[in-house]
Enzyme design. Sequence first.
Site, PDB file in Angstrom:
ATOM      1  N   CYS A 107      91.524 -12.047  20.187  1.00 16.47           N
ATOM      2  CA  CYS A 107      91.389 -13.387  19.583  1.00 16.47           C
ATOM      3  C   CYS A 107      89.935 -13.862  19.500  1.00 16.47           C
ATOM      4  O   CYS A 107      89.635 -14.786  18.748  1.00 16.47           O
ATOM      5  CB  CYS A 107      92.221 -14.407  20.348  1.00 16.47           C
ATOM      6  SG  CYS A 107      93.949 -13.960  20.414  1.00 16.47           S
ATOM      7  N   HIS A 160      89.760 -21.483  18.609  1.00 10.55           N
ATOM      8  CA  HIS A 160      90.826 -20.502  18.363  1.00 10.55           C
ATOM      9  C   HIS A 160      92.166 -21.234  18.447  1.00 10.55           C
ATOM     10  O   HIS A 160      92.404 -22.020  19.370  1.00 10.55           O
ATOM     11  CB  HIS A 160      90.729 -19.398  19.417  1.00 10.55           C
ATOM     12  CG  HIS A 160      91.924 -18.525  19.477  1.00 10.55           C
ATOM     13  ND1 HIS A 160      92.501 -17.976  18.347  1.00 10.55           N
ATOM     14  CD2 HIS A 160      92.684 -18.106  20.526  1.00 10.55           C
ATOM     15  CE1 HIS A 160      93.548 -17.256  18.700  1.00 10.55           C
ATOM     16  NE2 HIS A 160      93.681 -17.320  20.021  1.00 10.55           N
ATOM     17  N   ASN A 197      99.591 -18.492  16.331  1.00  9.90           N
ATOM     18  CA  ASN A 197      98.349 -17.852  16.777  1.00  9.90           C
ATOM     19  C   ASN A 197      98.104 -16.605  15.911  1.00  9.90           C
ATOM     20  O   ASN A 197      98.899 -15.668  15.949  1.00  9.90           O
ATOM     21  CB  ASN A 197      98.514 -17.480  18.260  1.00  9.90           C
ATOM     22  CG  ASN A 197      97.273 -16.853  18.855  1.00  9.90           C
ATOM     23  OD1 ASN A 197      96.395 -16.394  18.142  1.00  9.90           O
ATOM     24  ND2 ASN A 197      97.218 -16.832  20.175  1.00  9.90           N
TER      25      ASN A 197
END
Length: 328
Positions: free
Chosen positions: A113, A255, A285
């Site tokens: 990520c 993020h 996500n």
Amino acid sequence: MYRSKVSGVGSYLPEKILSNHDLEKIVETSHEWIVQRTGIVNRHVLADEEGNSDMCVRAAQRALEDANLKIEDIDMICVATISGDYKMPATACLVQKKLGAKNVMSFDLNAACSGFIYSLHIADQFVRTGVYKNVMIIGSENLTRMLNYKDRETCILFGDGAGCFIISRSPEGDKGEIMTSLAHAEGSLYELLWASGGGTKEPISQKVIDTGSQYMIMNGREIFKNATRTMAACCKEAMENTGVTPDQLDWVVPHQANMRITEAVSNFLKFPMERIVSTVHETGNTSSASIPLAFDAAYKDGRIKRGQLIMVTAFGAGLTSGAAILRF
Ligand code: UT7
């Protein structure tokens, strides 16, 4: 030394949507639980006949258009991803072929990520040192094909999508500038979020398939704690590097993992949620794609404007983390 800036932004989300209500039919979960714990409502799913590189190409074309550049102007392509089309070669090479870029350095980067911040950090070095003038960085993930739809703790969280920045040399007198970028890793915690099977250590076998170890496995609570701690530390470091204070920032684009993590970052920075870009409800996500996707959404709807001061920050498997502050 030169200065670098973000000259173009683009993104792509697949059309197909998987809602919380759809997931209720697959695993034992509920729309209410998912919204309360994560803020996620929908995530997008790549069409069966397409691959990660197809999303990269669409996001890249949009970013090139935004930068008013042609593919011939690009000196390097970096695709940050943990879900490339093939084990080899790099997805970036497929993107290079599909975009018609000639003979430029093209590689994938695995920092989960935090991959987009890692690629921004690398691009920044190449442009500031004058080695390259225009670098394409793409964060793109096809995570829905890496999920175990029997594991309700992970399968509800992730989605597909791609985002791209073009990092270019900032001309004299141009306000645009990447003021600082930084990246870290805490490898001792790698087992908190990983896929243990299907690599070279434990190649694909009947045992791997039966146990589902080729899929993502996560210790949610520990990841949550580490996420808030490391993102806060990276933001602090970026602000110390630049002397920028939270009240000077126009936007923070973190993020997009979980609304509660974003709220924790907001509390730490004493920065109002209204100026933190959040798209997690719509995308879930998307790992390395989440920052450019969220950034582009706010740019295209007019919230993010040229000249504004913006901080980006991420954490992810590894455990990796990073941040950057830029004058857009
Ligand atoms: O980019 C990095 C990616 N990872 C993340 O961002 C994940 C970070 N972690 C999280 O976001 C949270 O830990 C989760 C959303 C994954 C879980 O939330 P939580 O508040 O930490 O829940 P929990 O793990 O403490 O579980 C609470 C309960 C458990 O039931 P019991 O033991 O209390 O009866 C779970 O079994 O919720 C249950 N549960 C679910 N219930 C309905 C876990 N997943 C689900 C689900 N639907 N999908």
